[in-house]
Write a protein that holds these residues in place. Structure first.
Motif, PDB file in Angstrom:
ATOM      1  N   ILE A   8       8.419  13.642   1.884  1.00 15.39           N
ATOM      2  CA  ILE A   8       7.640  14.418   0.923  1.00 15.39           C
ATOM      3  C   ILE A   8       6.926  15.533   1.679  1.00 15.39           C
ATOM      4  O   ILE A   8       6.698  15.433   2.890  1.00 15.39           O
ATOM      5  N   SER A   9       6.573  16.588   0.998  1.00 16.91           N
ATOM      6  CA  SER A   9       5.996  17.753   1.679  1.00 16.91           C
ATOM      7  C   SER A   9       4.621  17.423   2.257  1.00 16.91           C
ATOM      8  O   SER A   9       3.930  16.497   1.780  1.00 16.91           O
ATOM      9  N   GLU A  10       4.227  18.193   3.244  1.00 16.60           N
ATOM     10  CA  GLU A  10       2.896  18.011   3.837  1.00 16.60           C
ATOM     11  C   GLU A  10       1.810  18.225   2.775  1.00 16.60           C
ATOM     12  O   GLU A  10       0.794  17.526   2.759  1.00 16.60           O
ATOM     13  N   LYS A  11       2.043  19.180   1.884  1.00 14.46           N
ATOM     14  CA  LYS A  11       1.060  19.462   0.837  1.00 14.46           C
ATOM     15  C   LYS A  11       0.894  18.267  -0.098  1.00 14.46           C
ATOM     16  O   LYS A  11      -0.230  17.859  -0.428  1.00 14.46           O
ATOM     17  N   ASP A  12       2.036  17.683  -0.528  1.00 17.15           N
ATOM     18  CA  ASP A  12       1.962  16.512  -1.410  1.00 17.15           C
ATOM     19  C   ASP A  12       1.345  15.319  -0.689  1.00 17.15           C
ATOM     20  O   ASP A  12       0.629  14.515  -1.290  1.00 17.15           O
ATOM     21  N   PHE A  13       1.623  15.200   0.600  1.00 15.78           N
ATOM     22  CA  PHE A  13       1.085  14.093   1.379  1.00 15.78           C
ATOM     23  C   PHE A  13      -0.441  14.204   1.486  1.00 15.78           C
ATOM     24  O   PHE A  13      -1.163  13.215   1.319  1.00 15.78           O
ATOM     25  N   GLN A  14      -0.904  15.405   1.730  1.00 13.64           N
ATOM     26  CA  GLN A  14      -2.355  15.614   1.801  1.00 13.64           C
ATOM     27  C   GLN A  14      -3.009  15.336   0.452  1.00 13.64           C
ATOM     28  O   GLN A  14      -4.093  14.746   0.368  1.00 13.64           O
ATOM     29  N   LYS A  15      -2.328  15.725  -0.613  1.00 10.09           N
ATOM     30  CA  LYS A  15      -2.848  15.461  -1.957  1.00 10.09           C
ATOM     31  C   LYS A  15      -2.976  13.955  -2.201  1.00 10.09           C
ATOM     32  O   LYS A  15      -3.977  13.478  -2.764  1.00 10.09           O
ATOM     33  N   LEU A  16      -1.969  13.203  -1.770  1.00  8.68           N
ATOM     34  CA  LEU A  16      -2.021  11.745  -1.910  1.00  8.68           C
ATOM     35  C   LEU A  16      -3.213  11.154  -1.169  1.00  8.68           C
ATOM     36  O   LEU A  16      -3.943  10.300  -1.688  1.00  8.68           O
ATOM     37  N   GLN A  17      -3.404  11.591   0.053  1.00  9.40           N
ATOM     38  CA  GLN A  17      -4.517  11.062   0.848  1.00  9.40           C
ATOM     39  C   GLN A  17      -5.853  11.376   0.179  1.00  9.40           C
ATOM     40  O   GLN A  17      -6.750  10.531   0.150  1.00  9.40           O
ATOM     41  N   ARG A  53       0.841  -1.210   0.000  1.00  3.58           N
ATOM     42  CA  ARG A  53       0.000   0.000   0.000  1.00  3.58           C
ATOM     43  C   ARG A  53       0.875   1.259   0.000  1.00  3.58           C
ATOM     44  O   ARG A  53       0.533   2.268  -0.624  1.00  3.58           O
ATOM     45  N   VAL A  54       2.001   1.197   0.697  1.00  5.31           N
ATOM     46  CA  VAL A  54       2.907   2.350   0.684  1.00  5.31           C
ATOM     47  C   VAL A  54       3.431   2.576  -0.736  1.00  5.31           C
ATOM     48  O   VAL A  54       3.542   3.725  -1.198  1.00  5.31           O
ATOM     49  N   LEU A  55       3.726   1.485  -1.439  1.00  7.43           N
ATOM     50  CA  LEU A  55       4.183   1.613  -2.826  1.00  7.43           C
ATOM     51  C   LEU A  55       3.084   2.189  -3.721  1.00  7.43           C
ATOM     52  O   LEU A  55       3.367   2.893  -4.692  1.00  7.43           O
ATOM     53  N   ASP A  56       1.836   1.901  -3.403  1.00  9.73           N
ATOM     54  CA  ASP A  56       0.734   2.560  -4.132  1.00  9.73           C
ATOM     55  C   ASP A  56       0.823   4.068  -3.948  1.00  9.73           C
ATOM     56  O   ASP A  56       0.627   4.839  -4.899  1.00  9.73           O
ATOM     57  N   TYR A  57       1.117   4.486  -2.735  1.00  9.06           N
ATOM     58  CA  TYR A  57       1.275   5.922  -2.466  1.00  9.06           C
ATOM     59  C   TYR A  57       2.428   6.500  -3.287  1.00  9.06           C
ATOM     60  O   TYR A  57       2.317   7.579  -3.879  1.00  9.06           O
ATOM     61  N   ILE A  58       3.549   5.777  -3.293  1.00  8.31           N
ATOM     62  CA  ILE A  58       4.710   6.272  -4.044  1.00  8.31           C
ATOM     63  C   ILE A  58       4.380   6.401  -5.527  1.00  8.31           C
ATOM     64  O   ILE A  58       4.760   7.375  -6.190  1.00  8.31           O
ATOM     65  N   SER A  59       3.644   5.421  -6.046  1.00  9.84           N
ATOM     66  CA  SER A  59       3.234   5.479  -7.448  1.00  9.84           C
ATOM     67  C   SER A  59       2.387   6.715  -7.714  1.00  9.84           C
ATOM     68  O   SER A  59       2.580   7.431  -8.706  1.00  9.84           O
ATOM     69  N   GLY A  60       1.432   6.982  -6.817  1.00 10.70           N
ATOM     70  CA  GLY A  60       0.602   8.175  -6.969  1.00 10.70           C
ATOM     71  C   GLY A  60       1.422   9.445  -6.913  1.00 10.70           C
ATOM     72  O   GLY A  60       1.201  10.389  -7.691  1.00 10.70           O
ATOM     73  N   TYR A  61       2.380   9.467  -6.008  1.00 11.09           N
ATOM     74  CA  TYR A  61       3.235  10.647  -5.839  1.00 11.09           C
ATOM     75  C   TYR A  61       4.064  10.917  -7.101  1.00 11.09           C
ATOM     76  O   TYR A  61       4.174  12.056  -7.567  1.00 11.09           O
ATOM     77  N   LEU A  62       4.619   9.842  -7.668  1.00 13.78           N
ATOM     78  CA  LEU A  62       5.520  10.020  -8.807  1.00 13.78           C
ATOM     79  C   LEU A  62       4.801  10.257 -10.127  1.00 13.78           C
ATOM     80  O   LEU A  62       5.291  11.008 -10.976  1.00 13.78           O
TER      81      LEU A  62
END
Length: 440
Positions: free
Chosen positions: A356-365, A281-290
């Motif tokens: 990763i920035s708080e802004k990018d993290f919130q965007k991922l969520q 699931r963490v890798l899913d997050y990384i995929s979304g981020y990248l």
């Protein structure tokens, strides 16, 4: 009749009203081992009858590949009580639609009917399970169908062999190494008895989950399920073999020439853990981020800013035993694979080094919250998710709680998982290139 069909079609298009509410369900086992999950949703007069079998390409004999996908087609050929060629006609004549799909891990069949055809849908799936007609005519017909499918989806499709080539190079022992569609030579050489044995081995009540979702009366639905499925004998227990791959410790390099392309593609693929793990699931997050969308890091960096890439993407190819994290990119004319890899690696190193920035993290969520709602926005999606979470994860309630897992992932975990899995010595580098022009 025409008016009835129009009403039914409208209801099927509605497919249930989007809802982020908790998915309620009831589950139980029949005496023959078949697992049953019921989900009542009266938002639209529609019902889904579906059966997922725990058989995919990874369950095949390495010398007889393609059988699971073959059965995705073959089990529409007819049954003892549904004549050959009549399955689709019966579904459409009753205002329904149907389909099936196969992965490395499971095979899924389903119908969507107006809710007053629930009994028909249950009877048809019971027929598929208990009375399939597996004869030479059906086998020969589907061999031709699958060869055409392979030509259109892989052989003649630009970049159509990417996943097949990646899998072939990422696994040395595990059956994930061969394509879901399998080998045409294996299918051609298989005898009728081979297909009949495969059916007896895997298409049994105790290797399946039946999901009924939509506008249903629970009491009547249970009675019909018992009537149509309860008497079917239990099959032999499926013996599953575990395959463990040695860790990748040195970069694997491969090259593939695709006659259907003019622009090369560079592919980096990392072997990752089972879809059932938190790290997946963490890798899913990384995929979304990248790479999720044009505002993602890689797209902005490589397509918008440096303009070295025509396209770039990344996705986590989740599977029951192992997964693959795959990054791909197409270069602009004046750049090559090395230029693209440098850009990709720089961005991965940033994830491994800094939070990763708080802004990018919130965007991922927010992105994953949106995906969760979309995945359960109609009864078709709910039915398939209920089956998947039971069969591949062993926890049906993940349909409600998996989003909590994503919410609980921290920025520190993203950094740690990137450090653990996304290193140059742990990957395959595939040069996916055009066929060279002949020299004069």
């Amino acid at each position: 009749m025409k008016k009835y069909i129009m009403i039914a079609s409208t209801a099927l298009m509605l497919g249930g009203v989007a809802s982020a509410q908790k998915i309620t369900f009831e589950e139980y086992n029949l005496d023959n081992g078949m697992h049953v999950i019921l989900h009542k949703d009266s938002a639209a007069p529609v019902v889904v009858t579906s059966v997922m079998y725990h058989v995919g390409s990874k369950d095949e004999n390495p010398n007889k590949t393609g059988f699971a996908h073959f059965f995705e087609h073959l089990l529409f050929e007819g049954t003892k009580n549904i004549k050959r060629g009549e399955w689709m006609k019966l579904v459409s004549a009753n205002g329904g639609v149907n389909n099936a799909n196969t992965t490395e891990d499971r095979t899924y069949y389903y119908e969507v009917f107006p809710s007053n055809s629930l009994e028909l849908g249950l009877w048809m799936e019971a027929e598929r399970l208990y009375h399939p007609v597996i004869n030479q005519i059906g086998v020969d017909t589907q061999k031709g169908v699958i060869k055409e499918e392979k030509k259109s989806r892989s052989d003649n499709q630009p970049y159509g062999a990417v996943i097949e080539v990646v899998k072939e190079n990422m696994y040395t022992k595990h059956p994930y190494r061969w394509p879901i569609i399998g080998s045409m030579e294996h299918l051609d050489s298989a005898k009728l008895e081979d297909f009949q044995m495969f059916n007896q081995q895997f298409y049994t009540p105790n290797n399946a989950v039946l999901v009924v979702a939509g506008d249903i009366d629970i009491k009547i639905t249970k009675e019909w399920i018992q009537k149509f499925f309860g008497f079917i004998p239990k099959g032999p227990a499926v013996k599953r073999v575990s395959f463990e791959e040695a860790p990748i410790t040195e970069t694997i390099k491969a090259r593939y020439e695709d006659p259907n392309i003019q622009i090369p593609m560079v592919v980096a693929s990392y072997r990752t853990p089972s879809m059932k793990t938190r790290e997946a699931r963490v890798l899913d997050y990384i995929s979304g981020y990248l790479s999720d969308g044009k505002s993602s890091k890689l797209y902005k960096k490589m397509v918008d800013q440096s303009k070295k890439a025509l396209q770039v993407g990344a996705f986590n190819y989740s599977q029951e035993d192992y997964g693959m994290y795959i990054i791909y990119s197409l270069p602009m004319a004046e750049f090559g694979a090395a230029d693209l890899l440098k850009e990709i690696d720089e961005e991965i190193v940033k994830i491994q080094t800094d939070l990763i920035s708080e802004k990018d993290f919130q965007k991922l969520q927010n992105q994953f919250e949106n995906q969760y709602v979309n995945n359960n926005s109609n009864v078709e999606g709910v039915a398939e998710n209920l089956a998947k979470y039971y069969m591949l994860y062993g926890d049906v309630n993940l349909i409600n709680t998996e989003i909590d897992i994503y919410h609980s992932i921290s920025r520190e975990e993203i950094r740690e998982v990137a450090r653990k899995y996304l290193n140059p010595n742990q990957r395959l580098l595939l040069d996916y290139v055009p066929v060279p022009e002949p020299k004069n």
